[in-house]
Design a protein around this motif. Structure first.
Motif, PDB file in Angstrom:
ATOM      1  N   SER A   1       0.843  -1.196   0.000  1.00 20.14           N
ATOM      2  CA  SER A   1       0.000   0.000   0.000  1.00 20.14           C
ATOM      3  C   SER A   1       0.878   1.246   0.000  1.00 20.14           C
ATOM      4  CB  SER A   1      -0.937   0.001   1.209  1.00 20.14           C
ATOM      5  OG  SER A   1      -0.221   0.287   2.391  1.00 20.14           O
ATOM      6  N   SER A   2       0.281   2.367  -0.352  1.00 19.26           N
ATOM      7  CA  SER A   2       1.044   3.617  -0.452  1.00 19.26           C
ATOM      8  C   SER A   2       1.605   4.070   0.886  1.00 19.26           C
ATOM      9  CB  SER A   2       0.155   4.721  -1.036  1.00 19.26           C
ATOM     10  OG  SER A   2      -0.998   4.907  -0.217  1.00 19.26           O
ATOM     11  N   SER A   3       1.025   3.591   1.967  1.00 21.02           N
ATOM     12  CA  SER A   3       1.492   3.989   3.300  1.00 21.02           C
ATOM     13  C   SER A   3       2.620   3.097   3.821  1.00 21.02           C
ATOM     14  CB  SER A   3       0.326   3.948   4.287  1.00 21.02           C
ATOM     15  OG  SER A   3      -0.213   2.639   4.382  1.00 21.02           O
ATOM     16  N   CYS A   4       2.984   2.064   3.058  1.00 26.81           N
ATOM     17  CA  CYS A   4       3.993   1.114   3.523  1.00 26.81           C
ATOM     18  C   CYS A   4       5.402   1.651   3.331  1.00 26.81           C
ATOM     19  CB  CYS A   4       3.864  -0.195   2.767  1.00 26.81           C
ATOM     20  SG  CYS A   4       2.350  -1.089   3.140  1.00 26.81           S
ATOM     21  N   PRO A   5       6.340   1.185   4.135  1.00 29.68           N
ATOM     22  CA  PRO A   5       7.743   1.535   3.901  1.00 29.68           C
ATOM     23  C   PRO A   5       8.222   0.982   2.561  1.00 29.68           C
ATOM     24  CG  PRO A   5       7.428   0.573   6.091  1.00 29.68           C
ATOM     25  CD  PRO A   5       6.158   0.346   5.327  1.00 29.68           C
ATOM     26  N   SER A   6       9.365   1.469   2.111  1.00 22.99           N
ATOM     27  CA  SER A   6       9.950   0.968   0.874  1.00 22.99           C
ATOM     28  C   SER A   6      10.336  -0.499   1.034  1.00 22.99           C
ATOM     29  CB  SER A   6      11.194   1.782   0.519  1.00 22.99           C
ATOM     30  OG  SER A   6      12.223   1.543   1.478  1.00 22.99           O
ATOM     31  N   ALA A   7      10.639  -1.141  -0.087  1.00 20.50           N
ATOM     32  CA  ALA A   7      11.049  -2.550  -0.050  1.00 20.50           C
ATOM     33  C   ALA A   7      12.265  -2.729   0.849  1.00 20.50           C
ATOM     34  CB  ALA A   7      11.350  -3.033  -1.466  1.00 20.50           C
TER      35      ALA A   7
ATOM     36  N   TRP B   1       7.370  -4.692 -14.079  1.00 23.20           N
ATOM     37  CA  TRP B   1       8.721  -4.152 -13.958  1.00 23.20           C
ATOM     38  C   TRP B   1       8.955  -3.589 -12.562  1.00 23.20           C
ATOM     39  CZ3 TRP B   1      11.026   0.375 -12.530  1.00 23.20           C
ATOM     40  CH2 TRP B   1      12.404   0.477 -12.778  1.00 23.20           C
ATOM     41  N   SER B   2       7.987  -2.845 -12.027  1.00 22.68           N
ATOM     42  CA  SER B   2       8.151  -2.293 -10.679  1.00 22.68           C
ATOM     43  C   SER B   2       8.168  -3.408  -9.637  1.00 22.68           C
ATOM     44  CB  SER B   2       7.049  -1.280 -10.370  1.00 22.68           C
ATOM     45  OG  SER B   2       5.785  -1.904 -10.272  1.00 22.68           O
ATOM     46  N   ASN B   3       7.422  -4.478  -9.886  1.00 21.92           N
ATOM     47  CA  ASN B   3       7.448  -5.616  -8.973  1.00 21.92           C
ATOM     48  C   ASN B   3       8.814  -6.295  -8.973  1.00 21.92           C
ATOM     49  OD1 ASN B   3       4.751  -5.136  -8.408  1.00 21.92           O
ATOM     50  ND2 ASN B   3       4.003  -6.699  -9.813  1.00 21.92           N
ATOM     51  N   GLN B   4       9.405  -6.413 -10.159  1.00 15.77           N
ATOM     52  CA  GLN B   4      10.751  -6.967 -10.251  1.00 15.77           C
ATOM     53  C   GLN B   4      11.735  -6.136  -9.437  1.00 15.77           C
ATOM     54  OE1 GLN B   4      11.610  -7.080 -14.450  1.00 15.77           O
ATOM     55  NE2 GLN B   4       9.889  -8.456 -14.909  1.00 15.77           N
ATOM     56  N   GLN B   5      11.636  -4.830  -9.574  1.00 17.73           N
ATOM     57  CA  GLN B   5      12.554  -3.950  -8.848  1.00 17.73           C
ATOM     58  C   GLN B   5      12.324  -4.046  -7.348  1.00 17.73           C
ATOM     59  OE1 GLN B   5      15.107  -2.218 -10.382  1.00 17.73           O
ATOM     60  NE2 GLN B   5      15.740  -2.086  -8.230  1.00 17.73           N
ATOM     61  N   PHE B   6      11.071  -4.182  -6.937  1.00 21.06           N
ATOM     62  CA  PHE B   6      10.746  -4.308  -5.515  1.00 21.06           C
ATOM     63  C   PHE B   6      11.427  -5.551  -4.930  1.00 21.06           C
ATOM     64  CE2 PHE B   6       8.264  -5.259  -1.778  1.00 21.06           C
ATOM     65  CZ  PHE B   6       7.785  -4.042  -1.324  1.00 21.06           C
ATOM     66  N   ILE B   7      11.356  -6.660  -5.656  1.00 22.61           N
ATOM     67  CA  ILE B   7      11.970  -7.894  -5.187  1.00 22.61           C
ATOM     68  C   ILE B   7      13.493  -7.763  -5.160  1.00 22.61           C
ATOM     69  CG2 ILE B   7      12.327 -10.339  -5.739  1.00 22.61           C
ATOM     70  CD1 ILE B   7       9.440 -10.280  -6.923  1.00 22.61           C
ATOM     71  N   LEU B   8      14.051  -7.153  -6.190  1.00 26.80           N
ATOM     72  CA  LEU B   8      15.493  -6.933  -6.214  1.00 26.80           C
ATOM     73  C   LEU B   8      15.938  -6.059  -5.044  1.00 26.80           C
ATOM     74  CD1 LEU B   8      16.173  -6.330 -10.022  1.00 26.80           C
ATOM     75  CD2 LEU B   8      16.958  -8.278  -8.653  1.00 26.80           C
ATOM     76  N   ASP B   9      15.157  -5.029  -4.751  1.00 26.49           N
ATOM     77  CA  ASP B   9      15.501  -4.147  -3.630  1.00 26.49           C
ATOM     78  C   ASP B   9      15.493  -4.911  -2.313  1.00 26.49           C
ATOM     79  OD1 ASP B   9      15.814  -1.991  -5.303  1.00 26.49           O
ATOM     80  OD2 ASP B   9      13.873  -1.081  -4.847  1.00 26.49           O
ATOM     81  N   MET B  10      14.492  -5.770  -2.119  1.00 22.67           N
ATOM     82  CA  MET B  10      14.451  -6.561  -0.892  1.00 22.67           C
ATOM     83  C   MET B  10      15.658  -7.496  -0.804  1.00 22.67           C
ATOM     84  SD  MET B  10      10.481  -7.617  -0.081  1.00 22.67           S
ATOM     85  CE  MET B  10      10.237  -8.580  -1.582  1.00 22.67           C
ATOM     86  N   ALA B  11      15.931  -8.205  -1.892  1.00 20.93           N
ATOM     87  CA  ALA B  11      17.040  -9.154  -1.886  1.00 20.93           C
ATOM     88  C   ALA B  11      18.375  -8.442  -1.682  1.00 20.93           C
ATOM     89  CB  ALA B  11      17.048  -9.948  -3.190  1.00 20.93           C
ATOM     90  N   ASN B  12      18.548  -7.312  -2.331  1.00 25.48           N
ATOM     91  CA  ASN B  12      19.800  -6.575  -2.193  1.00 25.48           C
ATOM     92  C   ASN B  12      19.978  -6.027  -0.784  1.00 25.48           C
ATOM     93  OD1 ASN B  12      20.518  -7.079  -4.844  1.00 25.48           O
ATOM     94  ND2 ASN B  12      19.662  -5.154  -5.620  1.00 25.48           N
TER      95      ASN B  12
END
Length: 227
Positions: free
Chosen positions: A83-89, A124-135
């Motif tokens: 949701s828009s209120s959530c912290p970043s990945a 594409w944004s979902n891919q980046q979200f997962i990459l951000d979490m993993a990184n």
């Protein structure tokens, strides 16, 4: 979500006996874990990061209880918030790992839960979200794995996206069998590391509403606890 033994599986270490475990979000006492350990269960995976962006204190306590109850392999998982209120990945990973560390809940691996629930339509944004979490896991020295299956992956990031294929796969497929039958490679994974083979069942030792998991290689002695 996969225990510290999977760190060894990810490194290609050959182990010996199979392992059965569980993940659950309901509270489980130390005595409950002791009972299950006596019945041959060897690993537990507890939810810590929640889909509302909060921290699951029950999951943290369960992780501690699992160690104290005799489980040799214990992991955590993060169910991300979108949701828009959530912290970043990245911040969600930071919050989850810090909550575990500050709570004294040792864990072998943090699994990132990628299943259809409030993910945006932009792959594409979902891919980046997962990459951000993993990184972020990598930056914090945390071993990481991915929980998903073919259907979830296709809908969220595209079936052929292989951006995190270097990490172990926790494959959700409910056929009730302790094997990898029926697995079709996707996302760059040629084989899972662990299978969630049954969901929302009443477990042994009067422990309710658990998911059953299996991996083909296990060990007889506990592994190192990772912070």
């Amino acid at each position: 979500m996969h225990p510290s033994v999977l760190v060894f599986l990810a490194l290609g270490v050959t182990l010996t006996s199979a392992g059965t475990g569980l993940d659950a979000i309901s509270p489980i006492s130390t005595s409950g874990f002791q009972c299950m350990a006596n019945m041959g269960y060897v690993f537990y995976i507890g939810r810590v990061g929640q889909s509302n962006g909060g921290i699951d204190q029950t999951g943290i306590q369960n992780i501690k209880n699992a160690w104290n109850g005799g489980f040799g392999n214990v992991d955590a998982y993060l169910f991300p918030c979108h949701s828009s209120s959530c912290p970043s990945a990245r911040q969600q990973v930071i919050n989850t790992v810090n909550a575990l560390r500050n709570g004294g809940a040792y864990f072998g691996m943090l699994w990132l839960d990628v299943e259809i629930y409030n993910w945006p339509s932009d792959q594409w944004s979902n891919q980046q979200f997962i990459l951000d979490m993993a990184n972020q896991c990598r930056d914090m020295g945390v071993s990481v794995g991915i929980y998903t299956n073919n259907n979830n992956w296709q809908n969220i990031v595209g079936i052929n996206w292989n951006g995190v294929a270097q990490y172990p796969l926790w494959w959700a497929n409910y056929n009730g069998q302790q094997n990898y039958n029926g697995f079709v490679p996707f996302g760059g994974w040629t084989w899972p590391s662990i299978r969630q083979y049954k969901g929302d069942v009443w477990g042994d030792c009067n422990v309710g509403n658990v998911d059953m998991n299996w991996y083909p290689d296990g060990v007889g002695a506990p592994h190192q606890k990772y912070k």
